[in-house]
Design a protein around this motif. Sequence first.
Motif, PDB file in Angstrom:
ATOM      1  N   ASN A   2       0.813  -1.209   0.000  1.00  0.00           N
ATOM      2  CA  ASN A   2       0.000   0.000   0.000  1.00  0.00           C
ATOM      3  C   ASN A   2       0.851   1.266   0.000  1.00  0.00           C
ATOM      4  N   LYS A   3       2.092   1.146  -0.428  1.00  0.00           N
ATOM      5  CA  LYS A   3       2.968   2.303  -0.553  1.00  0.00           C
ATOM      6  C   LYS A   3       2.463   3.184  -1.686  1.00  0.00           C
ATOM      7  N   LYS A   4       2.229   4.464  -1.398  1.00  0.00           N
ATOM      8  CA  LYS A   4       1.700   5.378  -2.409  1.00  0.00           C
ATOM      9  C   LYS A   4       2.834   6.198  -2.997  1.00  0.00           C
ATOM     10  N   VAL A   5       2.948   6.200  -4.332  1.00  0.00           N
ATOM     11  CA  VAL A   5       4.028   6.908  -5.009  1.00  0.00           C
ATOM     12  C   VAL A   5       3.456   7.845  -6.062  1.00  0.00           C
ATOM     13  N   LEU A   6       4.151   8.962  -6.250  1.00  0.00           N
ATOM     14  CA  LEU A   6       3.816   9.908  -7.319  1.00  0.00           C
ATOM     15  C   LEU A   6       4.775   9.679  -8.475  1.00  0.00           C
ATOM     16  N   VAL A   7       4.235   9.562  -9.681  1.00  0.00           N
ATOM     17  CA  VAL A   7       5.051   9.413 -10.877  1.00  0.00           C
ATOM     18  C   VAL A   7       4.755  10.587 -11.796  1.00  0.00           C
ATOM     19  N   THR A   8       5.683  11.532 -11.872  1.00  0.00           N
ATOM     20  CA  THR A   8       5.504  12.651 -12.794  1.00  0.00           C
ATOM     21  C   THR A   8       5.931  12.212 -14.193  1.00  0.00           C
ATOM     22  N   GLY A   9       5.176  12.636 -15.200  1.00  0.00           N
ATOM     23  CA  GLY A   9       5.471  12.175 -16.552  1.00  0.00           C
ATOM     24  C   GLY A   9       5.133  10.718 -16.760  1.00  0.00           C
ATOM     25  N   GLY A  10       4.238  10.201 -15.946  1.00  0.00           N
ATOM     26  CA  GLY A  10       3.906   8.783 -15.998  1.00  0.00           C
ATOM     27  C   GLY A  10       3.039   8.364 -17.166  1.00  0.00           C
ATOM     28  N   ALA A  11       2.590   9.338 -17.975  1.00  0.00           N
ATOM     29  CA  ALA A  11       1.852   9.006 -19.192  1.00  0.00           C
ATOM     30  C   ALA A  11       2.772   8.968 -20.404  1.00  0.00           C
ATOM     31  N   GLY A  12       4.052   9.244 -20.186  1.00  0.00           N
ATOM     32  CA  GLY A  12       5.016   9.236 -21.275  1.00  0.00           C
ATOM     33  C   GLY A  12       5.600   7.866 -21.532  1.00  0.00           C
ATOM     34  N   TYR A  13       6.542   7.812 -22.435  1.00  0.00           N
ATOM     35  CA  TYR A  13       7.105   6.549 -22.905  1.00  0.00           C
ATOM     36  C   TYR A  13       7.725   5.725 -21.778  1.00  0.00           C
ATOM     37  N   ILE A  14       8.733   6.255 -21.114  1.00  0.00           N
ATOM     38  CA  ILE A  14       9.394   5.496 -20.057  1.00  0.00           C
ATOM     39  C   ILE A  14       8.535   5.452 -18.799  1.00  0.00           C
ATOM     40  N   GLY A  15       7.964   6.599 -18.430  1.00  0.00           N
ATOM     41  CA  GLY A  15       7.154   6.653 -17.215  1.00  0.00           C
ATOM     42  C   GLY A  15       6.007   5.668 -17.215  1.00  0.00           C
ATOM     43  N   SER A  16       5.352   5.473 -18.361  1.00  0.00           N
ATOM     44  CA  SER A  16       4.200   4.564 -18.416  1.00  0.00           C
ATOM     45  C   SER A  16       4.616   3.114 -18.192  1.00  0.00           C
ATOM     46  N   HIS A  17       5.816   2.749 -18.648  1.00  0.00           N
ATOM     47  CA  HIS A  17       6.299   1.389 -18.383  1.00  0.00           C
ATOM     48  C   HIS A  17       6.594   1.195 -16.893  1.00  0.00           C
ATOM     49  N   VAL A  18       7.126   2.234 -16.261  1.00  0.00           N
ATOM     50  CA  VAL A  18       7.376   2.155 -14.828  1.00  0.00           C
ATOM     51  C   VAL A  18       6.060   2.064 -14.065  1.00  0.00           C
ATOM     52  N   VAL A  19       5.072   2.868 -14.452  1.00  0.00           N
ATOM     53  CA  VAL A  19       3.765   2.835 -13.798  1.00  0.00           C
ATOM     54  C   VAL A  19       3.141   1.451 -13.910  1.00  0.00           C
ATOM     55  N   ARG A  20       3.253   0.848 -15.099  1.00  0.00           N
ATOM     56  CA  ARG A  20       2.685  -0.495 -15.268  1.00  0.00           C
ATOM     57  C   ARG A  20       3.370  -1.502 -14.360  1.00  0.00           C
ATOM     58  N   GLN A  21       4.684  -1.453 -14.284  1.00  0.00           N
ATOM     59  CA  GLN A  21       5.392  -2.400 -13.409  1.00  0.00           C
ATOM     60  C   GLN A  21       5.073  -2.136 -11.938  1.00  0.00           C
TER      61      GLN A  21
END
Length: 343
Positions: A2-21
């Motif tokens: 339940n760790k909550k993280v903010l991902v800025t630019g998470g809709a972009g190319y690299i960020g979206s892959h990180v968000v998915r993982q």
Amino acid sequence: MNKKVLVTGGAGYIGSHVVRQLGELGYDVVVYDNCSTGSANAVLYGKLIIGDLADIDKLYQVFAKHQFSAVLHFGASLIVPESVALPLDYYANNTRNTLNLLRCCSAMGVNQFIFSSTAAVYGELQQNPVSESAPTIPINPYGRSKLMSEWLIQDYALSSSMTYVILRYFNVAGADPKGRIGQISPNATHLIKVACDVARGEKKELQIFGTDFPTPDGTGIRDYVHVEDLAAAHLDALRYIDMGGESQIFNCGYGQGYSVRQVIERVKAISGVDFPVVEMERRPGDPAIVTACANKIRQVLGWQPKYNHLDTIIFTTLAWDKQRQNSQLPVNGKLTRLYSLVS
């Protein structure tokens, strides 16, 4: 988890892959992106907030509402020639907006920060492969704006309880092996994506900038890293910080290089398209060889790449683009077997 993280630019190319993982591992993810180059459709997990990092009032509201444990910062401009033409925009979007994020972290007690940086901070290389201890003398506003962001993070960490990991990327390419997300930018400048665009008929020709480098075939050699492996490095970094690791800077590359001609040969073979190639003069400042010394990230984070093969990077790029745009690209047996090969 339940760790909550903010991902800025998470809709972009690299960020979206990180968000998915992150989502697949059960992290509670909030994505903050203005979607100027990214896509809401690429955010497969978590909550997407449309906003600009320049809007510090909105940023504060997001931080206050969500109580983040960590920030992963990808939001940035990254095209080198554009940075030369529009340097103030790059310092604003890259450096000032990192400062805005750090102010929010300071105000809200967020003490874990992972930063998306670049090998461009090294400038003209004095050694190769390049290690994290090499001099940082960037030669364009893009590299300087990212290095200034690194300094901001480091200086703030020295005055606070923040722990950071800075990841310096080399040449990122490829797409999700299951075909869910990939690069969508129409203005991509990296060789593998551009070569795949030419193979699919999206661009009429591929330009080689320099054929007289002191390399075996005269063209520049670069270190290409699959976006899935790069994304995994961010999760390794987050776990490392959670376990009490000290602030670190890591190169993200494979430590091996391929020449421009080698990449072109493999794209032609895999796509089945013999596309036109035009030889041009060298671009100012382009080094002959750029590869990463990646020993540190393997040893400290335990990073274990799974897609370290040029053909796999090209396969996934072509498959993603064909699926997304319904291209008429001729498909040979290798490409049709892609997902079974790399899934």
